[in-house]
Design an enzyme around this catalytic site. Sequence first.
Site, PDB file in Angstrom:
ATOM      1  N   CYS A 156      -5.657  11.195  10.396  1.00  0.00           N
ATOM      2  CA  CYS A 156      -7.005  10.231   9.980  1.00  0.00           C
ATOM      3  C   CYS A 156      -7.798   9.762  11.241  1.00  0.00           C
ATOM      4  O   CYS A 156      -8.889   9.477  11.281  1.00  0.00           O
ATOM      5  CB  CYS A 156      -6.438   9.067   9.339  1.00  0.00           C
TER       6      CYS A 156
HETATM    7  N1  CO8 Z   1      -0.375   2.323 -11.199  1.00  0.00           N
HETATM    8  C1  CO8 Z   1       0.322   1.149 -11.653  1.00  0.00           C
HETATM    9  N2  CO8 Z   1       1.179   0.527 -10.848  1.00  0.00           N
HETATM   10  C2  CO8 Z   1       1.451   1.141  -9.617  1.00  0.00           C
HETATM   11  C3  CO8 Z   1       0.858   2.422  -9.198  1.00  0.00           C
HETATM   12  C4  CO8 Z   1      -0.132   3.067 -10.098  1.00  0.00           C
HETATM   13  N3  CO8 Z   1      -0.625   4.214  -9.706  1.00  0.00           N
HETATM   14  N4  CO8 Z   1       1.256   2.671  -8.073  1.00  0.00           N
HETATM   15  C5  CO8 Z   1       2.072   1.598  -7.660  1.00  0.00           C
HETATM   16  N5  CO8 Z   1       2.151   0.926  -8.609  1.00  0.00           N
HETATM   17  C6  CO8 Z   1       3.205  -0.677  -8.815  1.00  0.00           C
HETATM   18  C7  CO8 Z   1       4.368  -0.300  -7.834  1.00  0.00           C
HETATM   19  O1  CO8 Z   1       5.358   0.283  -8.819  1.00  0.00           O
HETATM   20  C8  CO8 Z   1       4.867  -1.734  -7.607  1.00  0.00           C
HETATM   21  O2  CO8 Z   1       5.298  -2.246  -8.691  1.00  0.00           O
HETATM   22  P1  CO8 Z   1       6.476  -3.474  -8.299  1.00  0.00           P
HETATM   23  O3  CO8 Z   1       5.911  -4.476  -7.714  1.00  0.00           O
HETATM   24  O4  CO8 Z   1       7.040  -3.658  -9.934  1.00  0.00           O
HETATM   25  O5  CO8 Z   1       7.523  -2.683  -7.736  1.00  0.00           O
HETATM   26  C9  CO8 Z   1       3.512  -2.296  -7.566  1.00  0.00           C
HETATM   27  O6  CO8 Z   1       2.446  -1.545  -8.074  1.00  0.00           O
HETATM   28  C10 CO8 Z   1       2.993  -2.485  -5.892  1.00  0.00           C
HETATM   29  O7  CO8 Z   1       3.179  -1.090  -5.443  1.00  0.00           O
HETATM   30  P2  CO8 Z   1       2.904  -0.961  -3.912  1.00  0.00           P
HETATM   31  O8  CO8 Z   1       3.482  -1.999  -2.918  1.00  0.00           O
HETATM   32  O9  CO8 Z   1       3.406   0.327  -3.306  1.00  0.00           O
HETATM   33  O10 CO8 Z   1       1.238  -1.356  -3.873  1.00  0.00           O
HETATM   34  P3  CO8 Z   1       0.359  -1.783  -2.592  1.00  0.00           P
HETATM   35  O11 CO8 Z   1      -0.100  -3.222  -3.007  1.00  0.00           O
HETATM   36  O12 CO8 Z   1       1.092  -1.575  -1.200  1.00  0.00           O
HETATM   37  O13 CO8 Z   1      -0.740  -0.834  -2.658  1.00  0.00           O
HETATM   38  C11 CO8 Z   1      -1.378   1.287  -1.323  1.00  0.00           C
HETATM   39  C12 CO8 Z   1      -0.473   0.590  -2.373  1.00  0.00           C
HETATM   40  C13 CO8 Z   1      -2.876   1.233  -2.039  1.00  0.00           C
HETATM   41  C14 CO8 Z   1      -1.100   2.683  -1.140  1.00  0.00           C
HETATM   42  C15 CO8 Z   1      -1.507   0.373   0.093  1.00  0.00           C
HETATM   43  O14 CO8 Z   1      -0.077   0.057   0.399  1.00  0.00           O
HETATM   44  C16 CO8 Z   1      -2.093   0.974   0.889  1.00  0.00           C
HETATM   45  O15 CO8 Z   1      -3.431   1.395   1.147  1.00  0.00           O
HETATM   46  N6  CO8 Z   1      -1.537   1.057   2.192  1.00  0.00           N
HETATM   47  C17 CO8 Z   1      -2.078   1.637   3.259  1.00  0.00           C
HETATM   48  C18 CO8 Z   1      -2.004   2.977   3.280  1.00  0.00           C
HETATM   49  C19 CO8 Z   1      -2.949   3.699   4.386  1.00  0.00           C
HETATM   50  O16 CO8 Z   1      -3.796   3.396   5.090  1.00  0.00           O
HETATM   51  N7  CO8 Z   1      -2.177   4.800   4.783  1.00  0.00           N
HETATM   52  C20 CO8 Z   1      -2.795   5.841   5.713  1.00  0.00           C
HETATM   53  C21 CO8 Z   1      -2.733   7.179   5.025  1.00  0.00           C
HETATM   54  S1  CO8 Z   1      -3.956   8.223   5.728  1.00  0.00           S
HETATM   55  C22 CO8 Z   1      -3.327   9.076   6.905  1.00  0.00           C
HETATM   56  O17 CO8 Z   1      -3.362   8.727   8.130  1.00  0.00           O
HETATM   57  C23 CO8 Z   1      -2.751  10.291   6.551  1.00  0.00           C
HETATM   58  C24 CO8 Z   1      -3.748  11.353   6.704  1.00  0.00           C
HETATM   59  C25 CO8 Z   1      -3.170  12.565   6.431  1.00  0.00           C
HETATM   60  C26 CO8 Z   1      -4.143  12.883   5.291  1.00  0.00           C
HETATM   61  C27 CO8 Z   1      -3.313  13.460   3.946  1.00  0.00           C
HETATM   62  C28 CO8 Z   1      -4.438  13.957   3.140  1.00  0.00           C
HETATM   63  C29 CO8 Z   1      -3.526  14.122   1.529  1.00  0.00           C
END
Ligand code: CO8
Length: 373
Positions: A156
């Site tokens: 990224c």
């Molecule tokens: N629908 C419903 N519920 C869901 C879903 C869904 N789709 N997904 C997860 N849940 C549930 C989980 O099961 C969990 O339930 P429980 O509490 O019962 O266990 C609950 O929701 C909370 O889950 P999370 O803790 O996973 O949710 P978050 O609040 O942490 O949100 C995010 C998830 C949005 C992914 C968040 O953590 C986030 O954005 N984090 C930062 C991520 C980030 O910035 N990453 C950078 C990646 S980019 C990079 O550098 C890669 C580059 C390469 C590119 C690749 C291209 C493909």
Amino acid sequence: MHNVVISGTGLFTPANSISNEELVESFNAYVHQFNSDNAAAIERGEVQALTESNAAFIEKASGIKSRFVMDKDGILDPQRMTPRLPERSNDEWSVLCQMAVAAAEQALQRAGKTAADIDGVIVACSNLQRAYPAIAIEVQAALGIQGFGFDMNVACSSATFGIQAACNSVQLGQARAILMVNPEVCTGHLNFRDRDSHFIFGDAATAVIIERADLATSKHQFEIVSTKLLTQFSNNIRNNFGFLNRAAEEGIGARDKLFVQEGRKVFRDVCPMVAELIAAHLEENQLNVSDVKRFWLHQANLSMNHLIVKKLLGREASVEEAPVILDTYANTSSAGSVIAFHKYQDDLASGSLAVLSSFGAGYSIGSVLLRKR
Ligand code: CO8
């Protein structure tokens, strides 16, 4: 040493967009099919039933409402859940080249430059579609640019790292101007069957012209005041796809050959690192954070950006101060912060200080201090 400016930016946005609702409908169809196909094994406790995704969760957790994609039908087909981007012959421009050229043409036009004014091309993005020849050299050929071209990947943060590399070349007199492009087909390496991440990414391409200040004639100039980069190894965002996969048959098709992350951990680790890097960068340049008129931040998660700017300013930022594009583009990896920069720059007054910042896998963080001319 030459002074260096960004004299033009460009953006290519794919024609099709997928809403959260459309994405979730396809995902849930896949879940129902999987659970029905595996009903007996699920009943015996041998297979874990899959759980539905939810559009409201996606928007609340990430701020994403929709994403632009290079192929909508292939992604939404529950039997496929992968974009369909047919092979092209070696006599055609590749998909990445085509996207890069579209963004580059706009950047050249805004910079008031032609191919003859550019001495180098850097393609900086998360995933390159082949090993060689470099996409940058193909872009060079497609645009008729002389000089040199090379590809680089810092996930990224590819764009900010690319800007620093280009800036160094121009400062040293190795090039009058460099075209730095970020073609991102993130949907090509996203696992649309993974509930935790199927909503995160979209596709786009951005382009930036980095040029000697004394040669720049554009109305859209930003002086590059300083650049600062940081990397720190982390396993929390990975994609283990690579040329050695075929030499390890046991790993072929495994989850980690597409994007995988520990989203919570990334959030917790990266926010303070970004705020600290930007604060240190400003301080090293004897600049106050209160003088920054705009933060064009990496567009991965809305809460992340709110937290980072709040750590810096000590208060909530307005949308004018930290523009958001992830609501309609989702995370477009290296293109994200540049899309925000491209779309939200023309209103800034001459002399305004601004920060372009990226963060992502590696971890990798970049900060570029810019001053509107
Ligand atoms: N629908 C419903 N519920 C869901 C879903 C869904 N789709 N997904 C997860 N849940 C549930 C989980 O099961 C969990 O339930 P429980 O509490 O019962 O266990 C609950 O929701 C909370 O889950 P999370 O803790 O996973 O949710 P978050 O609040 O942490 O949100 C995010 C998830 C949005 C992914 C968040 O953590 C986030 O954005 N984090 C930062 C991520 C980030 O910035 N990453 C950078 C990646 S980019 C990079 O550098 C890669 C580059 C390469 C590119 C690749 C291209 C493909």
